[in-house]
Motif scaffolding. Structure first.
Motif, PDB file in Angstrom:
ATOM      1  N   ASP A  10      19.098 -19.653  -9.944  1.00  0.00           N
ATOM      2  CA  ASP A  10      18.659 -18.646  -8.973  1.00  0.00           C
ATOM      3  C   ASP A  10      19.662 -18.317  -7.882  1.00  0.00           C
ATOM      4  OD1 ASP A  10      16.229 -18.540 -10.339  1.00  0.00           O
ATOM      5  OD2 ASP A  10      15.382 -20.169  -9.139  1.00  0.00           O
ATOM      6  N   THR A  11      20.815 -18.972  -7.861  1.00  0.00           N
ATOM      7  CA  THR A  11      21.819 -18.724  -6.826  1.00  0.00           C
ATOM      8  C   THR A  11      23.200 -18.637  -7.471  1.00  0.00           C
ATOM      9  OG1 THR A  11      22.263 -21.059  -6.408  1.00  0.00           O
ATOM     10  CG2 THR A  11      20.449 -20.062  -5.148  1.00  0.00           C
ATOM     11  N   ASN A  12      24.209 -18.413  -6.647  1.00  0.00           N
ATOM     12  CA  ASN A  12      25.585 -18.385  -7.132  1.00  0.00           C
ATOM     13  C   ASN A  12      26.265 -19.747  -7.002  1.00  0.00           C
ATOM     14  OD1 ASN A  12      25.681 -15.715  -7.984  1.00  0.00           O
ATOM     15  ND2 ASN A  12      26.031 -14.992  -5.911  1.00  0.00           N
ATOM     16  N   GLN A  13      25.484 -20.799  -6.849  1.00  0.00           N
ATOM     17  CA  GLN A  13      26.031 -22.138  -6.724  1.00  0.00           C
ATOM     18  C   GLN A  13      26.322 -22.734  -8.099  1.00  0.00           C
ATOM     19  OE1 GLN A  13      22.553 -23.262  -4.414  1.00  0.00           O
ATOM     20  NE2 GLN A  13      23.941 -24.062  -2.839  1.00  0.00           N
ATOM     21  N   ILE A  14      27.069 -23.823  -8.080  1.00  0.00           N
ATOM     22  CA  ILE A  14      27.356 -24.587  -9.287  1.00  0.00           C
ATOM     23  C   ILE A  14      26.450 -25.811  -9.290  1.00  0.00           C
ATOM     24  CG2 ILE A  14      29.123 -25.938 -10.502  1.00  0.00           C
ATOM     25  CD1 ILE A  14      29.667 -22.932 -10.485  1.00  0.00           C
ATOM     26  N   VAL A  15      25.893 -26.154 -10.446  1.00  0.00           N
ATOM     27  CA  VAL A  15      25.081 -27.355 -10.596  1.00  0.00           C
ATOM     28  C   VAL A  15      25.934 -28.402 -11.302  1.00  0.00           C
ATOM     29  CG1 VAL A  15      23.054 -28.356 -11.723  1.00  0.00           C
ATOM     30  CG2 VAL A  15      22.916 -26.078 -10.710  1.00  0.00           C
ATOM     31  N   LEU A  16      25.984 -29.594 -10.711  1.00  0.00           N
ATOM     32  CA  LEU A  16      26.670 -30.731 -11.305  1.00  0.00           C
ATOM     33  C   LEU A  16      25.624 -31.811 -11.549  1.00  0.00           C
ATOM     34  CD1 LEU A  16      29.279 -32.316 -12.038  1.00  0.00           C
ATOM     35  CD2 LEU A  16      29.300 -33.087  -9.657  1.00  0.00           C
ATOM     36  N   GLN A  40      24.809 -30.310  -1.868  1.00  0.00           N
ATOM     37  CA  GLN A  40      23.496 -30.858  -1.542  1.00  0.00           C
ATOM     38  C   GLN A  40      22.891 -31.445  -2.798  1.00  0.00           C
ATOM     39  OE1 GLN A  40      20.623 -27.884  -0.397  1.00  0.00           O
ATOM     40  NE2 GLN A  40      19.393 -29.371   0.722  1.00  0.00           N
ATOM     41  N   GLU A  41      22.305 -32.626  -2.659  1.00  0.00           N
ATOM     42  CA  GLU A  41      21.589 -33.195  -3.800  1.00  0.00           C
ATOM     43  C   GLU A  41      20.360 -32.332  -4.071  1.00  0.00           C
ATOM     44  OE1 GLU A  41      19.753 -37.362  -5.511  1.00  0.00           O
ATOM     45  OE2 GLU A  41      20.684 -37.352  -3.528  1.00  0.00           O
ATOM     46  N   CYS A  42      19.967 -32.223  -5.325  1.00  0.00           N
ATOM     47  CA  CYS A  42      18.787 -31.438  -5.677  1.00  0.00           C
ATOM     48  C   CYS A  42      18.019 -32.159  -6.777  1.00  0.00           C
ATOM     49  CB  CYS A  42      19.165 -30.019  -6.107  1.00  0.00           C
ATOM     50  SG  CYS A  42      20.123 -29.908  -7.622  1.00  0.00           S
ATOM     51  N   ASP A  43      16.808 -31.682  -7.036  1.00  0.00           N
ATOM     52  CA  ASP A  43      16.022 -32.252  -8.129  1.00  0.00           C
ATOM     53  C   ASP A  43      16.402 -31.545  -9.428  1.00  0.00           C
ATOM     54  OD1 ASP A  43      14.676 -29.795  -8.100  1.00  0.00           O
ATOM     55  OD2 ASP A  43      12.893 -30.615  -7.137  1.00  0.00           O
ATOM     56  N   LEU A  44      15.770 -31.923 -10.515  1.00  0.00           N
ATOM     57  CA  LEU A  44      16.111 -31.325 -11.813  1.00  0.00           C
ATOM     58  C   LEU A  44      15.726 -29.854 -11.911  1.00  0.00           C
ATOM     59  CD1 LEU A  44      15.207 -34.312 -14.163  1.00  0.00           C
ATOM     60  CD2 LEU A  44      17.470 -33.563 -13.426  1.00  0.00           C
ATOM     61  N   MET A  45      14.883 -29.377 -10.986  1.00  0.00           N
ATOM     62  CA  MET A  45      14.510 -27.956 -10.942  1.00  0.00           C
ATOM     63  C   MET A  45      15.416 -27.173  -9.993  1.00  0.00           C
ATOM     64  SD  MET A  45      12.188 -27.792 -13.176  1.00  0.00           S
ATOM     65  CE  MET A  45      11.659 -26.137 -12.908  1.00  0.00           C
ATOM     66  N   GLU A  46      16.496 -27.812  -9.524  1.00  0.00           N
ATOM     67  CA  GLU A  46      17.505 -27.212  -8.653  1.00  0.00           C
ATOM     68  C   GLU A  46      16.967 -26.843  -7.277  1.00  0.00           C
ATOM     69  OE1 GLU A  46      19.526 -24.107 -10.856  1.00  0.00           O
ATOM     70  OE2 GLU A  46      19.829 -25.435 -12.562  1.00  0.00           O
ATOM     71  N   ARG A  47      16.000 -27.633  -6.785  1.00  0.00           N
ATOM     72  CA  ARG A  47      15.496 -27.474  -5.419  1.00  0.00           C
ATOM     73  C   ARG A  47      16.186 -28.527  -4.562  1.00  0.00           C
ATOM     74  NH1 ARG A  47       9.719 -27.324  -8.020  1.00  0.00           N
ATOM     75  NH2 ARG A  47      10.323 -29.500  -8.233  1.00  0.00           N
ATOM     76  N   GLY A  48      16.760 -28.092  -3.429  1.00  0.00           N
ATOM     77  CA  GLY A  48      17.512 -28.983  -2.559  1.00  0.00           C
ATOM     78  C   GLY A  48      16.703 -30.167  -2.056  1.00  0.00           C
ATOM     79  N   LYS A  68      21.699 -38.010 -11.181  1.00  0.00           N
ATOM     80  CA  LYS A  68      21.900 -37.295  -9.923  1.00  0.00           C
ATOM     81  C   LYS A  68      22.271 -35.855 -10.250  1.00  0.00           C
ATOM     82  CE  LYS A  68      22.033 -40.497  -6.507  1.00  0.00           C
ATOM     83  NZ  LYS A  68      21.344 -40.417  -5.242  1.00  0.00           N
ATOM     84  N   THR A  69      21.746 -34.927  -9.456  1.00  0.00           N
ATOM     85  CA  THR A  69      22.054 -33.514  -9.623  1.00  0.00           C
ATOM     86  C   THR A  69      22.418 -32.942  -8.257  1.00  0.00           C
ATOM     87  OG1 THR A  69      20.434 -33.393 -11.420  1.00  0.00           O
ATOM     88  CG2 THR A  69      21.211 -31.305 -10.514  1.00  0.00           C
ATOM     89  N   PHE A  70      23.452 -32.103  -8.223  1.00  0.00           N
ATOM     90  CA  PHE A  70      23.935 -31.528  -6.972  1.00  0.00           C
ATOM     91  C   PHE A  70      24.130 -30.022  -7.104  1.00  0.00           C
ATOM     92  CE2 PHE A  70      25.402 -35.884  -7.173  1.00  0.00           C
ATOM     93  CZ  PHE A  70      24.992 -36.380  -5.940  1.00  0.00           C
ATOM     94  N   LEU A  71      23.859 -29.319  -6.006  1.00  0.00           N
ATOM     95  CA  LEU A  71      24.200 -27.908  -5.884  1.00  0.00           C
ATOM     96  C   LEU A  71      25.491 -27.839  -5.086  1.00  0.00           C
ATOM     97  CD1 LEU A  71      20.714 -26.463  -4.946  1.00  0.00           C
ATOM     98  CD2 LEU A  71      21.946 -26.105  -7.092  1.00  0.00           C
ATOM     99  N   ILE A  72      26.478 -27.114  -5.596  1.00  0.00           N
ATOM    100  CA  ILE A  72      27.790 -27.061  -4.967  1.00  0.00           C
ATOM    101  C   ILE A  72      28.134 -25.618  -4.622  1.00  0.00           C
ATOM    102  CG2 ILE A  72      30.247 -27.522  -5.305  1.00  0.00           C
ATOM    103  CD1 ILE A  72      29.394 -29.758  -7.236  1.00  0.00           C
TER     104      ILE A  72
END
Length: 75
Positions: A10-16, A40-48, A68-72
């Motif tokens: 849903d954003t222009n961020q990168i998920v790691l 920012q760390e996020c859950d598996l649904m990409e919510r911060g 661990k999942t992060f939004l970058i």
């Protein structure tokens, strides 16, 4: 071990997404040749989760077999 690097849904961020596979706990430090402006760390649904950090290096603790999942944000 890094499992996925992708564009966020849903954003222009990168998920790691990564996981610990050796059964140990420890500190992790991840750097990139890309210009990281925030993460920012996020859950598996990409919510911060927690606060957004403005460091160019991802530093965090990990537990045995933890995912661990992060939004970058990139420059």
């Amino acid at each position: 071990m890094i499992d996925a690097v992708k564009k966020a849904e849903d954003t222009n961020q990168i998920v790691l997404r990564l996981h610990e596979f050796t059964g140990r706990r420890g500190k992790v430090c991840i750097t990139s040749d890309l210009s990281i402006t925030a993460w920012q760390e996020c859950d598996l649904m990409e919510r911060g989760i927690g606060e957004k950090k403005t460091d160019a290096t991802l530093e965090f603790d990990i537990n045995p077999y933890e995912i661990k999942t992060f939004l970058i944000d990139l420059k």
